[in-house]
Design a protein around this motif. Structure first.
Motif, mmCIF file in Angstrom:
data_model
loop_
_atom_site.group_PDB
_atom_site.id
_atom_site.type_symbol
_atom_site.label_atom_id
_atom_site.label_comp_id
_atom_site.label_asym_id
_atom_site.label_seq_id
_atom_site.Cartn_x
_atom_site.Cartn_y
_atom_site.Cartn_z
ATOM 1 N N ASN A 7 61.797 -34.323 106.246
ATOM 2 C CA ASN A 7 62.425 -33.360 105.342
ATOM 3 C C ASN A 7 63.384 -32.489 106.146
ATOM 4 O O ASN A 7 62.995 -31.482 106.729
ATOM 5 N N THR A 12 62.159 -26.916 107.954
ATOM 6 C CA THR A 12 62.847 -28.208 107.994
ATOM 7 C C THR A 12 63.409 -28.487 109.386
ATOM 8 O O THR A 12 63.395 -29.633 109.847
ATOM 9 N N TYR A 48 66.142 -30.808 105.154
ATOM 10 C CA TYR A 48 66.678 -29.610 104.508
ATOM 11 C C TYR A 48 66.067 -29.512 103.122
ATOM 12 O O TYR A 48 65.382 -30.433 102.663
ATOM 13 N N GLU A 49 66.296 -28.389 102.461
ATOM 14 C CA GLU A 49 65.741 -28.171 101.132
ATOM 15 C C GLU A 49 66.840 -28.213 100.073
ATOM 16 O O GLU A 49 67.949 -27.734 100.292
ATOM 17 N N THR A 95 69.050 -25.427 105.171
ATOM 18 C CA THR A 95 67.963 -25.668 106.110
ATOM 19 C C THR A 95 67.068 -24.435 106.168
ATOM 20 O O THR A 95 67.476 -23.333 105.818
ATOM 21 N N LEU A 99 64.005 -32.069 100.947
ATOM 22 C CA LEU A 99 62.760 -31.692 100.288
ATOM 23 C C LEU A 99 63.167 -30.980 99.003
ATOM 24 O O LEU A 99 63.819 -29.937 99.045
ATOM 25 N N SER A 108 60.678 -29.750 111.417
ATOM 26 C CA SER A 108 60.336 -31.127 111.051
ATOM 27 C C SER A 108 61.203 -32.126 111.810
ATOM 28 O O SER A 108 60.718 -33.170 112.265
#
Length: 348
Positions: A239, A95, A241-242, A91, A211, A98
């Motif tokens: 989104n 995020t 988390y990445e 995270t 994301l 978001s």
């Protein structure tokens, strides 16, 4: 009606008595699990074509948040895990913000204001990381997100990820657990989740998904959102988390072991648990001037295992043929057992 979230989970998910011994032991973490992931003990250079269990080296490419679980399952089989993470999952402040857009303002004491989550009928989690990210975003919010009364609100998760939807998590969504329905589809795939949710009839469903940065987004999430819409839901993507490429050197462990194949120290198997991991590995191999075909030629006995059909399909779309696909993919125990069965059948 069952009076607790734990009771509702038990009704739709196998009890501990239905889990095999290895799955039950996953929670018994050893202090040195992560320490030993990248440093398997050297094995004998005199391996036969089908080495015994204690000689097998199994690479896996999962991000850190899943690595301990899978590593321990591999060790329980007597194999030596080699952790080569090809993606990073985490995270960020962006995020988290978001997600918090859909939560009550922690600084707003106006009890008359309708919480944003009341505009939704469901939350659909497609990963354990999504649940963790949502829980992290909830930490700054002091009051439950839903009123005690109202239409049933569904929170869905796949397989063993549903363990994260415990009473503590639910209480931060609503202080009346009877308003919450925890949904665990019998088939632990995004498609299975869509089928279990049923017809949306114009209702909104919040979807915390990754994301993707530095890699092509696999079709899993876009297809999931499309399928929800086809069922009459209004999916709202957030989104949560990445998922990022782990970098140009992330395949180093696989490359090194492929070079040691002639000494009997090469890889016996590699386990993928997502399409992104496969792409991350291939991208790093190119940085070393290699491709997947070269790795397979160097390691002719290498078995490629995929955690479920979604991962298998994604891997093969990238040119990585899969030898073993777990049919039980609600936990990593399925792919580990499938790999063990493959080797047992070869030795018969």
């Amino acid at each position: 009606m069952l009076g607790s979230v734990a009771g509702r989970l038990q009704a739709c998910y196998p009890s501990p008595s239905n889990l095999n011994e290895e799955e039950m032991m996953v929670g018994m973490k050893t202090a040195n699990t992560m320490q030993n992931l990248q440093h398997p003990t050297a094995v004998s250079p005199f391996l036969t074509q089908f080495p015994n269990n204690n000689s097998r080296i199994v690479a896996f490419t999962t991000p850190q948040n899943y690595a301990g679980r899978l590593s321990q399952l591999l060790q329980l089989k007597g194999w030596k895990p080699l952790w080569c993470p090809t993606v990073v999952v985490e995270t960020t402040s962006q995020t988290t913000a978001s997600i918090q857009k859909y939560l009550s303002n922690p600084n707003n004491d106006d009890d008359e204001q309708k919480p944003p989550l009341e505009d939704f009928s469901a939350i659909a989690f497609t990963s354990r990381t999504g649940i963790s990210a949502f829980s992290e975003a909830l930490a700054d919010v002091k009051k439950p997100q839903l009123a005690p009364s109202g239409e049933t609100f569904t929170i869905s998760a796949l397989g063993k990820d549903s363990e994260c939807l415990d009473d503590a998590f639910i209480s931060r969504i609503c202080n009346n657990p009877e308003r919450i329905r925890v949904l665990v589809p019998p088939v632990a795939t995004p498609t299975g989740l869509v089928e279990s949710l049923g017809l949306g009839r114009g209702r909104r469903v919040l979807c915390p998904v990754p994301l993707v940065i530095g890699l092509e987004e696999p079709p899993v999430v876009p297809n999931f959102l499309r399928d929800l819409a086809a069922k009459g839901w209004v999916p709202v993507r957030v989104n949560g988390y990445e998922t990022r490429w782990a970098g140009p050197e992330c395949a180093e462990g696989v490359v090194r072991k492929s070079e040691e194949e002639g000494l009997g120290l090469g890889l016996d198997a590699i386990v993928f648990t997502s399409t992104g991991e496969v792409e991350g590995l291939l991208k790093s191999l190119r940085e070393f001037g290699l491709d997947w075909g070269t790795v397979r030629k160097r390691c002719p006995r290498l078995v490629v295992a995929a955690h479920g059909p979604v991962t298998a399909s994604g891997a093969e779309s990238l040119g990585v043929a899969v030898d073993v696909v777990s049919s039980m993919f609600d936990s990593f125990g399925g792919v580990v057992d499938a790999l063990a069965f493959r080797w047992q059948s070869l030795e018969c």
